[in-house]
Design a protein around this motif. Structure first.
Motif, PDB file in Angstrom:
ATOM      1  N   TRP A 101      46.351  39.140  45.713  1.00  0.00           N
ATOM      2  CA  TRP A 101      44.946  38.777  45.558  1.00  0.00           C
ATOM      3  C   TRP A 101      44.271  39.821  44.678  1.00  0.00           C
ATOM      4  N   TYR A 102      43.375  39.363  43.790  1.00  0.00           N
ATOM      5  CA  TYR A 102      42.720  40.304  42.871  1.00  0.00           C
ATOM      6  C   TYR A 102      41.862  41.321  43.631  1.00  0.00           C
ATOM      7  N   ILE A 103      41.928  42.562  43.159  1.00  0.00           N
ATOM      8  CA  ILE A 103      41.145  43.643  43.751  1.00  0.00           C
ATOM      9  C   ILE A 103      40.416  44.397  42.644  1.00  0.00           C
ATOM     10  N   ASP A 104      39.435  45.200  43.052  1.00  0.00           N
ATOM     11  CA  ASP A 104      38.801  46.171  42.155  1.00  0.00           C
ATOM     12  C   ASP A 104      39.379  47.542  42.498  1.00  0.00           C
ATOM     13  N   ILE A 105      39.862  48.244  41.504  1.00  0.00           N
ATOM     14  CA  ILE A 105      40.417  49.577  41.745  1.00  0.00           C
ATOM     15  C   ILE A 105      39.781  50.568  40.775  1.00  0.00           C
ATOM     16  N   TYR A 106      39.370  51.700  41.337  1.00  0.00           N
ATOM     17  CA  TYR A 106      38.670  52.728  40.568  1.00  0.00           C
ATOM     18  C   TYR A 106      39.539  53.968  40.420  1.00  0.00           C
TER      19      TYR A 106
ATOM     20  N   SER B  44      35.603  40.969  45.975  1.00  0.00           N
ATOM     21  CA  SER B  44      36.992  41.432  45.930  1.00  0.00           C
ATOM     22  C   SER B  44      37.142  42.708  46.743  1.00  0.00           C
ATOM     23  N   PRO B  45      38.263  42.878  47.455  1.00  0.00           N
ATOM     24  CA  PRO B  45      38.531  44.160  48.129  1.00  0.00           C
ATOM     25  C   PRO B  45      38.550  45.281  47.104  1.00  0.00           C
TER      26      PRO B  45
END
Length: 867
Positions: free
Chosen positions: A564-569, A667-668
């Protein structure tokens, strides 16, 4: 009984009585005008704010049509547009959306559309016309600027775009253009019907998910009520449905949410109605306070006149009509004055409110309902105010009327109860007795003065509670936050829409920076593996039941996990310090053996973690799938060319301030230290750059960054602590200005009521004062008596205002602390105390001035005066 045609006589008597009371008329006209100003201001603010909001939203949405259908064939357009509910329609079809230079920073849609569709989209040429010949084109000035073409009809334009995966370059002749709208999210480029249909001949819209090659039908109904229901009726009457997307006869549709009525259908109408009724009721009450008092005092003064009328046969109904006619005559003068001033004042308030809340345009509307509604309620207030005085004049008998003087009904009773004092009459006792002559009038005056004091104190205390510290803690994480314009405004970033290195270098070259750090993030590069239960539980908290069913349908039979698509920083040390630990141990993030990652949760308006967005527990494993390279296949579908997976351990759950996030939800979200992110994600786009600077250099840095983003790199933007402070001050001042403006009007009404009361009270007692002077009371004592009377009114108003103001503070204002995150309650009656000297001076000074004007006549002349 005989019916006598006496309407003309009654009107004549009313007119002569009207012209005989010039002072009363001036005060009454001013009171009616002020009441009308309040009504007109209320209607203007509500209607103009609603209109402004609709216009701004329409331009942001991209059109003013009530709604429409999408992804149609041309045959369906012709079929649906003939429905009797459709009052006006336009249609269009999109050919392409160029995304190469020079359109990387601007969304451009190439379409054919009817003239009506262009008007509905706010994109009809103001110079020239829509395309007619095959190779003609029309566009806005923003696209012309990108292409470097002058604003001139007939110019040759070379336009590059992609169609069916192939690069196309064609040359057109400019047939028309219009000024670009800064609010609009996209620019329309209009092409001729012949050109577009030729290109689309044989094209399969499903290749691009129906975005290109399908028709859109935009519809206007008779009004904006029940838009969705009307669209449903059109679809059903033509054999289609808009409810079930799985059926073959499903039609995709859209409702323009700019129209206020679409929100009413969702339950907001009741709230708006209650608020409007409360506002109207409040203004009617405020207007009643003074207009009733004016007519009540006037009737008391003219009681002898009404008694004489009754002795010659005038009926109760006729006396009521005389007073009502006077109210109408005063309204004919006062209401138009109030309408003019109220409309100007209302629009001024709207401009202040809109400019304080945003930088958007204010749209002034000359709506007839503003004037109709204001006139009706102002007239209603006058009629209500005239009712009781009319009844009072009609009830009194001729003998009582001739012998009437203010308060004499109760004076004999009081005299019987009073005992002789040892020291004779006291001035203050006489003043209090005079005030008590008419308790109703005294109460009205005190209430009207109290109302203005309480309202002003409430507004002042409310705005005083606006906490700058809470605002800065919530929205400002550093002195400056640098990013692309799209990051701050439209949230339509691509992987290339980061902070430019040249921008960062120029800012750092100033040498003002004390702390700084980068926030890395890129769209669509990572997915994480979750179980079905984790995804369903996560999505159920913000998506609803239909979305949950959709999530379940994505899992293949027998599978319990999916990516599943996530946001990652990726975070440097400085932005990492700005995050708040919820649980876990963030120090383990640097442990190379652990391969740690941080799970991010949002924070609510009060700084509490939104734990419902937690999808994994601390200590659990998380596999992230990174996409390194994408390409299009033969069917124009996007596929992965290169990718890799990395397994992490969640070492901590932390809150990230919204100001340093992607500013989007759904998104997670997870975060890594910058070095890990750059190594694993393989993407070095800096989403935002935050820095603190030397406090003594704030002004210089503000001027530099502002000039740089306006003149050098226009696609860059920034947020600053100073900007947020200024915005918050404007927001706070908006409440003070608008609330203060209304309070000033209400205060004038209260003071007018007091002025009218003191003038009429002293003027109607001229003979009484002369008698008191004739039996030994000095002028100084009389002046002291009326000054004490005035002081009693204002003093009582101040005392009552302190009591009611304290109750409002504790009961009402304190509740805002739990409703508004930026509000910090603090008990205060400072505004009332500050106004106390003004009211005391008014209470003492006004009666003295009125008394001085009265004693200009000799004692003998005043003794001869009859009431």
């Amino acid at each position: 009984m005989y019916k006598v045609r006496n309407q003309k006589v009654v009107r004549r008597l009313s007119f002569r009585s009207f012209t005989a009371s010039r002072t009363r008329n001036m005060v009454a006209i001013l009171a009616i005008a002020l009441t009308t100003i309040l009504f007109t201001t209320l209607f203007t603010v509500i209607i103009s704010l609603n209109y402004t909001s609709q216009q701004q939203t329409m331009r942001m949405v991209g059109g003013y049509s009530h709604g429409g259908f999408k992804y149609l064939t041309f045959e369906q357009v012709e079929q649906l547009s003939k429905h009797p509910l459709v009052k006006e329609f336009g249609y269009s079809v999109m050919l392409a959306m160029p995304d190469k230079e020079p359109f990387t920073k601007r969304q451009v849609e190439m379409r054919y559309g009817t003239d009506t569709a262009a008007k509905m989209y706010f994109c009809n040429p103001t110079t020239g016309r829509m395309p007619r010949e095959k190779k003609e084109i029309a566009m806005d000035t923003a696209v012309l600027d990108l292409l470097g073409v002058p604003y001139k009809v007939g110019e040759e334009i070379t336009l590059p775009y992609t169609f069916e995966g192939k690069a196309v370059v064609d040359t057109f002749t400019l047939s028309g253009y219009w000024e670009s709208d800064p609010v609009a999210r996209a620019s329309e480029v209009w092409l001729s019907k012949e050109y577009v249909l030729e290109k689309l001949d044989g094209y399969n819209p499903s290749l691009d998910n129906n975005m290109f090659g399908t028709w859109s039908l935009d519809i206007m109904f008779a009004n904006s009520k029940h838009i969705e229901k009307s669209l449903q009726t059109i679809a059903q009457d033509n054999g289609y449905t808009i409810d079930d997307s799985s059926t073959d006869n499903f039609l995709d549709y859209g409702v323009n949410w700019a129209y206020t009525s679409t929100h009413y259908e969702n339950g907001e109408q009741m709230k708006m109605t209650i608020a409007l009724i409360a506002g109207l009721g409040f203004i009617i009450f405020v207007g009643y306070l003074i207009i009733y008092n004016i007519f009540g005092i006037s009737v008391m003064n003219d009681m002898h006149f009404y008694g004489l009328l009754k002795t010659i046969g005038t009926t109760k109904r006729q006396i009521k009509r005389i007073i009502r006619y006077q109210g109408l005559m005063l309204s004919v003068i006062g209401i138009p004055i109030g309408l003019c001033f109220g409309y100007v004042l209302g629009n001024s308030f709207v401009k202040i409110m809109v400019s304080s809340l945003s930088n958007k345009t204010t749209y002034v509307t000359f709506n007839s309902w503003i004037f109709i509604g204001s006139s009706f309620f102002a007239l209603l207030t006058v009629m209500i105010s005239c009712s009781k005085p009319g009844k009072m004049a009609a009830k009194v008998s001729p003998i009582e009327a001739v012998r009437y003087s203010e308060g004499n009904q109760n004076s004999n009773k009081r005299m019987k109860k009073e005992k002789k004092g040892k020291h004779g009459a006291r001035i203050y006792r006489m003043a209090i007795a005079n005030v008590r002559r008419n308790k109703g009038k005294t109460t009205l005056v005190i209430v009207s003065l109290t109302l203005s004091l309480v309202l002003f104190n409430t507004i002042f205390s409310f705005t005083k509670g606006f906490s700058m510290d809470r605002l800065l803690d919530r929205f400002v994480i550093s002195d400056y936050l640098l990013g692309s314009a799209k990051y701050f405004q439209a949230n339509l970033r691509s992987d290339d829409d980061g902070v430019s290195e040249s921008f960062i270098e120029e800012v750092e070259s100033k040498g003002y920076t004390t702390r700084s750090g980068r926030i890395y993030q890129s769209n669509g590069i990572a997915q994480a593996r979750f179980t079905q239960d984790e995804l369903v539980e996560y999505c159920a908290r913000w998506g609803g039941s239909e979305y949950v069913e959709y999530i379940k349908s994505l899992f293949a039979s027998g599978d319990n996990e999916m990516f599943w698509y996530i946001d990652i920083y990726g975070l440097d040390d400085y932005p990492l310090e700005k995050m708040t630990l919820v649980e876990g141990d963030v120090s383990k993030i640097e442990d190379s053996d652990t391969k740690g990652i941080i799970q991010i949760v949002g924070e609510d308006d009060y700084g509490n973690p939104e734990t419902e967005t937690i999808i994994k527990n601390v200590g659990e494993k998380l596999i992230i799938h990174y996409v390194d390279e994408l390409e299009y296949d033969a069917d124009n579908n996007l596929i992965e060319k290169r990718s890799h997976d990395v397994e992490y351990t969640i070492v901590a759950t932390m809150m990230m301030p919204n100001a340093m996030s992607t500013r989007s939800y759904g998104s997670p979200q997870f975060a890594l230290p910058s070095n890990s992110y750059l190594k694993d994600a393989g993407n070095s786009t800096t989403m935002a750059y935050m820095l603190d600077i030397d406090d003594t250099k704030i002004k210089e840095m503000e001027e530099f960054i502002s000039s740089y983003t306006k003149n050098v790199e226009k696609d860059m933007d920034y947020e600053s602590k100073k900007y947020m402070e200024d915005e918050f001050s404007n927001y706070k001042n908006m409440f003070l200005l608008v609330g203060g403006g209304v309070t000033v009007v209400i205060t004038i009404i209260g003071i007018l009521n007091f002025v009218n009361t003191m003038i009429t009270s002293i003027q109607t007692r001229k003979r009484e004062f002369a008698v008191l002077q004739s039996i030994g009371m000095t002028g100084k004592q009389l002046r002291m008596m009326v000054m004490i009377e005035g002081l009693f009114y204002t003093g009582a108003a101040l005392i009552v205002a302190c009591i009611i103001g304290s109750i409002v503070n504790v009961v009402v204002l304190q509740s805002f602390e739990s409703m508004l995150w930026f509000y910090q309650y603090e008990y205060s009656i400072v505004a009332i105390v500050a106004l106390a000297p003004v009211f005391i001076l008014l209470g003492v000074g006004l009666p003295a001035i009125v008394y001085k004007s009265m004693v200009r006549k000799s004692l003998v002349e005043r003794m001869r005066t009859t009431d």
